[in-house]
Design an enzyme around this catalytic site. Sequence first.
Site, PDB file in Angstrom:
ATOM      1  N   CYS A  39     -24.332   9.089  -7.976  1.00 26.03           N
ATOM      2  CA  CYS A  39     -25.552   8.592  -7.353  1.00 26.03           C
ATOM      3  C   CYS A  39     -26.537   8.102  -8.442  1.00 26.03           C
ATOM      4  CB  CYS A  39     -26.181   9.703  -6.516  1.00 26.03           C
ATOM      5  SG  CYS A  39     -27.399   9.131  -5.330  1.00 26.03           S
TER       6      CYS A  39
ATOM      7  N   CYS B  89     -25.853   6.442   1.665  1.00 23.57           N
ATOM      8  CA  CYS B  89     -26.660   7.388   0.891  1.00 23.57           C
ATOM      9  C   CYS B  89     -28.121   6.929   0.922  1.00 23.57           C
ATOM     10  CB  CYS B  89     -26.150   7.453  -0.547  1.00 23.57           C
ATOM     11  SG  CYS B  89     -27.235   8.381  -1.651  1.00 23.57           S
TER      12      CYS B  89
ATOM     13  N   GLY C 224       2.657  22.381  -7.048  1.00 20.05           N
ATOM     14  CA  GLY C 224       2.311  22.982  -5.763  1.00 20.05           C
ATOM     15  C   GLY C 224       2.716  24.439  -5.649  1.00 20.05           C
TER      16      GLY C 224
ATOM     17  N   CYS D  75     -25.624  11.302  -1.620  1.00 17.86           N
ATOM     18  CA  CYS D  75     -24.338  11.498  -2.277  1.00 17.86           C
ATOM     19  C   CYS D  75     -24.221  12.945  -2.732  1.00 17.86           C
ATOM     20  CB  CYS D  75     -24.211  10.619  -3.516  1.00 17.86           C
ATOM     21  SG  CYS D  75     -24.066   8.879  -3.151  1.00 17.86           S
TER      22      CYS D  75
ATOM     23  N   CYS E  89     -29.054   5.945  -3.045  1.00 16.60           N
ATOM     24  CA  CYS E  89     -28.428   4.837  -3.775  1.00 16.60           C
ATOM     25  C   CYS E  89     -27.774   3.827  -2.848  1.00 16.60           C
ATOM     26  CB  CYS E  89     -27.419   5.348  -4.791  1.00 16.60           C
ATOM     27  SG  CYS E  89     -25.866   5.909  -4.060  1.00 16.60           S
TER      28      CYS E  89
END
Lengths: 256, 274
Positions: free
Chosen positions: B253, B222, B14, B247, B225
Amino acid sequence: MKPLLSVRDVTKRYGARIGCADVSFDLYPGEVMGIVGESGSGKSTLLNCLAGHLAPDAGLVRFDTRDGGMRDTITMSEPERRMLARTDWAFVHQNARDGLRMSVSAGGNVGERLMAVGARNYGTIRASAEDWLGRVEIDTTRIDDRPSAFSGGMQQRLQIARNLVTAPRLVFMDEPTGGLDVSVQARLLDLLRGLVRDMGLSAIVVTHDLAVVRLLAHRLIVMKDGHAVEAGLTDQVLDDPQHAYTQLLVSSVLQV
Amino acid sequence: MIRRALLKALAVPGYQVPFASREMPMPYGWGTGGVQVSAAVLTPDDRLKVIDQGADDTTNAVSIRKFFERTAQVETTERTADATVIQTRHRIPETELVDGQILVYQVPIPEPLRFLEPRETETRKMHELEEYGLMHVKLYEDIARHGTIATSYAYPVKVENRYVMDPSPIPKFDNPKMRMGAIQLFGAGREQRIYALPPWTDVVSLDFEDHPFDPSKADHPCALCGAEDSYLDEVIVDDAGGRMFVCSDTDFCRARRDAGHRGATGRPAAEGAA
């Protein structure tokens, strides 16, 4: 009684020039100390040394911390000093823009110190922001307005609310009423007097306005060319000035 | 030099490690940080995948993939599971990443506190002293103004309970996925910063007790799909207000359509526009 803040021989030089030299005093809990003097007399330098914004070249500044007793704030580590600065200390700038975040709403400004010490509940933060806006006489419907939409007097009161929300024990004020018109000044002084009395605050007020210290301060330090030339009870100093400069200062006040 | 910065970044999760960003054959803002990091970690045995907002077939993704095909002679792929190094802009693939994979993010502004505190000296000090109250001020402002935390991308996270980090502008939907088995490397070319998350690093999205973090997405399946758990792009299909949600992860997808899943307007992948 144990002093809250004990200052000994604080000296700050800017190269060959003197900012302030050999200033000593004790501040006791609940007491308001005024520091007066003309421009360039070292008032603000002294205040910044006491508040940890400047490192003095010599001297001791000892503060009675909640858990560690008397500690030298000059030699303590920076995290500790910054922790003090957002919990037990408060600093009210002359210009509210220096002490506020102008792009953050009034509520966010008041809540910042709470969040900085770990508050993580939106409801509680907002409730105390509302409470504090009320105490400094800002309409709570303006909690989501930005300070840039506020008048000068309101900005100054918001700055005070933002500083006092964590219940500090020592407030540093640098010309808190500077640049405000007299009626707004009077209200602000009224408010400050009330808060100081209700919360038992100790404060150090730097100003060149003798009327302000007459109303607010219990004790007074007069500064000239970086030195404290006279100190004593406010009324005593103002009514019976001893030092030539203090006499000049007191006699220079315009009578209405 | 970059590899050393990467090691330091992995050692201090970080923390933003400064590095001397080089000139790249592309302008700043097109992934110069990501490209440098990818170039530093690629080996001849690696298989590279590049996505831009989840898609393998956008200009930027195609160009960077070709660039590395030519300069590093590595194999490339569009399949998430087959890739060993994935360079990404603004998405984490839907398929779970595992031990042995590296995810490289392109980062525009690495400093999460930047828009609140413009001074670099001050933000460094705030990281140093863990003074992160200001980050919550931003979330407070969101709730005060919009009723909920309206930040929907670049949602700030706290890493191993120490550094507050900008996860690059991924949607907050992806934030929970950042605790993963793959190594995550972040490169900001213009800002000259590298930071990183070792596998299974603890990453927590900041929030309030009474306004908890919510990894939201569009409330639709979606259209191609039929997936209901993937992040969706809204696509305007005509000038009469028609729209579809698909997607954002094109590989995910396509794989689902190959496996026989169909959405409302779905066709087999071979006939699809992708």
